[in-house]
Scaffold this motif. Structure first.
Motif, PDB file in Angstrom:
ATOM      1  N   ALA A  17       0.829  -1.203   0.000  1.00  0.00           N
ATOM      2  CA  ALA A  17       0.000   0.000   0.000  1.00  0.00           C
ATOM      3  C   ALA A  17       0.867   1.257   0.000  1.00  0.00           C
ATOM      4  O   ALA A  17       0.557   2.230  -0.668  1.00  0.00           O
ATOM      5  CB  ALA A  17      -0.926   0.008   1.216  1.00  0.00           C
ATOM      6  N   LEU A  18       1.954   1.224   0.767  1.00  0.00           N
ATOM      7  CA  LEU A  18       2.825   2.399   0.834  1.00  0.00           C
ATOM      8  C   LEU A  18       4.186   2.009   1.366  1.00  0.00           C
ATOM      9  O   LEU A  18       4.373   0.931   1.919  1.00  0.00           O
ATOM     10  CB  LEU A  18       2.202   3.499   1.702  1.00  0.00           C
ATOM     11  N   LEU A  19       5.124   2.896   1.174  1.00  0.00           N
ATOM     12  CA  LEU A  19       6.464   2.742   1.737  1.00  0.00           C
ATOM     13  C   LEU A  19       6.582   3.744   2.872  1.00  0.00           C
ATOM     14  O   LEU A  19       6.436   4.948   2.667  1.00  0.00           O
ATOM     15  CB  LEU A  19       7.551   3.017   0.695  1.00  0.00           C
ATOM     16  N   GLN A  20       6.809   3.243   4.085  1.00  0.00           N
ATOM     17  CA  GLN A  20       6.998   4.104   5.251  1.00  0.00           C
ATOM     18  C   GLN A  20       8.494   4.257   5.453  1.00  0.00           C
ATOM     19  O   GLN A  20       9.183   3.282   5.765  1.00  0.00           O
ATOM     20  CB  GLN A  20       6.351   3.467   6.478  1.00  0.00           C
ATOM     21  N   TYR A  21       8.999   5.475   5.239  1.00  0.00           N
ATOM     22  CA  TYR A  21      10.444   5.675   5.364  1.00  0.00           C
ATOM     23  C   TYR A  21      10.824   5.890   6.816  1.00  0.00           C
ATOM     24  O   TYR A  21      10.180   6.640   7.539  1.00  0.00           O
ATOM     25  CB  TYR A  21      10.912   6.829   4.476  1.00  0.00           C
ATOM     26  N   THR A  22      11.860   5.175   7.247  1.00  0.00           N
ATOM     27  CA  THR A  22      12.273   5.195   8.639  1.00  0.00           C
ATOM     28  C   THR A  22      13.786   5.097   8.731  1.00  0.00           C
ATOM     29  O   THR A  22      14.418   4.504   7.859  1.00  0.00           O
ATOM     30  CB  THR A  22      11.632   4.011   9.407  1.00  0.00           C
ATOM     31  N   GLY A  23      14.322   5.670   9.775  1.00  0.00           N
ATOM     32  CA  GLY A  23      15.744   5.531  10.047  1.00  0.00           C
ATOM     33  C   GLY A  23      16.009   4.326  10.923  1.00  0.00           C
ATOM     34  O   GLY A  23      17.143   3.891  11.068  1.00  0.00           O
ATOM     35  N   GLY A  24      14.939   3.804  11.519  1.00  0.00           N
ATOM     36  CA  GLY A  24      15.106   2.634  12.388  1.00  0.00           C
ATOM     37  C   GLY A  24      16.105   2.914  13.488  1.00  0.00           C
ATOM     38  O   GLY A  24      16.168   4.011  14.012  1.00  0.00           O
ATOM     39  N   THR A  25      16.886   1.938  13.825  1.00  0.00           N
ATOM     40  CA  THR A  25      17.901   2.133  14.880  1.00  0.00           C
ATOM     41  C   THR A  25      19.251   2.526  14.305  1.00  0.00           C
ATOM     42  O   THR A  25      20.150   2.899  15.055  1.00  0.00           O
ATOM     43  CB  THR A  25      18.058   0.834  15.694  1.00  0.00           C
ATOM     44  N   THR A  26      19.383   2.464  12.973  1.00  0.00           N
ATOM     45  CA  THR A  26      20.690   2.761  12.368  1.00  0.00           C
ATOM     46  C   THR A  26      20.818   4.204  11.921  1.00  0.00           C
ATOM     47  O   THR A  26      21.919   4.678  11.684  1.00  0.00           O
ATOM     48  CB  THR A  26      20.926   1.867  11.137  1.00  0.00           C
ATOM     49  N   GLY A  27      19.689   4.897  11.777  1.00  0.00           N
ATOM     50  CA  GLY A  27      19.738   6.271  11.309  1.00  0.00           C
ATOM     51  C   GLY A  27      19.808   6.389   9.796  1.00  0.00           C
ATOM     52  O   GLY A  27      19.718   7.470   9.252  1.00  0.00           O
ATOM     53  N   VAL A  28      19.963   5.270   9.092  1.00  0.00           N
ATOM     54  CA  VAL A  28      20.009   5.280   7.637  1.00  0.00           C
ATOM     55  C   VAL A  28      18.583   5.095   7.115  1.00  0.00           C
ATOM     56  O   VAL A  28      17.913   4.126   7.472  1.00  0.00           O
ATOM     57  CB  VAL A  28      20.924   4.158   7.095  1.00  0.00           C
ATOM     58  N   ALA A  29      18.109   6.034   6.305  1.00  0.00           N
ATOM     59  CA  ALA A  29      16.734   5.963   5.815  1.00  0.00           C
ATOM     60  C   ALA A  29      16.518   4.724   4.956  1.00  0.00           C
ATOM     61  O   ALA A  29      17.360   4.357   4.150  1.00  0.00           O
ATOM     62  CB  ALA A  29      16.406   7.220   5.007  1.00  0.00           C
ATOM     63  N   LYS A  30      15.380   4.090   5.192  1.00  0.00           N
ATOM     64  CA  LYS A  30      15.009   2.909   4.391  1.00  0.00           C
ATOM     65  C   LYS A  30      13.497   2.869   4.314  1.00  0.00           C
ATOM     66  O   LYS A  30      12.800   3.355   5.196  1.00  0.00           O
ATOM     67  CB  LYS A  30      15.572   1.632   5.007  1.00  0.00           C
ATOM     68  N   GLY A  31      12.985   2.309   3.239  1.00  0.00           N
ATOM     69  CA  GLY A  31      11.541   2.208   3.055  1.00  0.00           C
ATOM     70  C   GLY A  31      11.018   0.879   3.562  1.00  0.00           C
ATOM     71  O   GLY A  31      11.407  -0.172   3.059  1.00  0.00           O
TER      72      GLY A  31
END
Length: 79
Positions: A17-31
């Motif tokens: 449905a969508l890509l939620q972009y997050t840095g997670g715990t690494t700080g590197v953006a990922k979808g």
């Protein structure tokens, strides 16, 4: 565009449905890929908690979090 041909797509619960972009715990953006099933399940969970407090069509929500944050997206936009 009313004269253009349109074929309604078939959408399943496992379709993205969508890509939620997050840095997670690494700080590197990922979808993060969220499916229609993910979003619908989360809405049902939220409704089970807040359902008695909300009257459909009469809800008033103040959004202090940006809508790209998953909590704000789910509560303030999709619910």
């Amino acid at each position: 565009g009313q004269d253009l041909p349109y074929q309604r797509p078939v959408i399943g619960l496992n379709d993205i449905a969508l890509l939620q972009y997050t840095g997670g715990t690494t700080g590197v953006a990922k979808g993060a890929m969220l499916t229609h099933g993910n979003l619908l399940a989360n809405i049902e969970q939220i409704k089970s908690v807040y359902g008695d407090l909300l009257v459909p069509g009469q809800e008033k929500i103040v959004s202090v979090l940006p809508l790209y944050h998953i909590f704000a997206l789910m509560i303030n936009c999709l619910l």
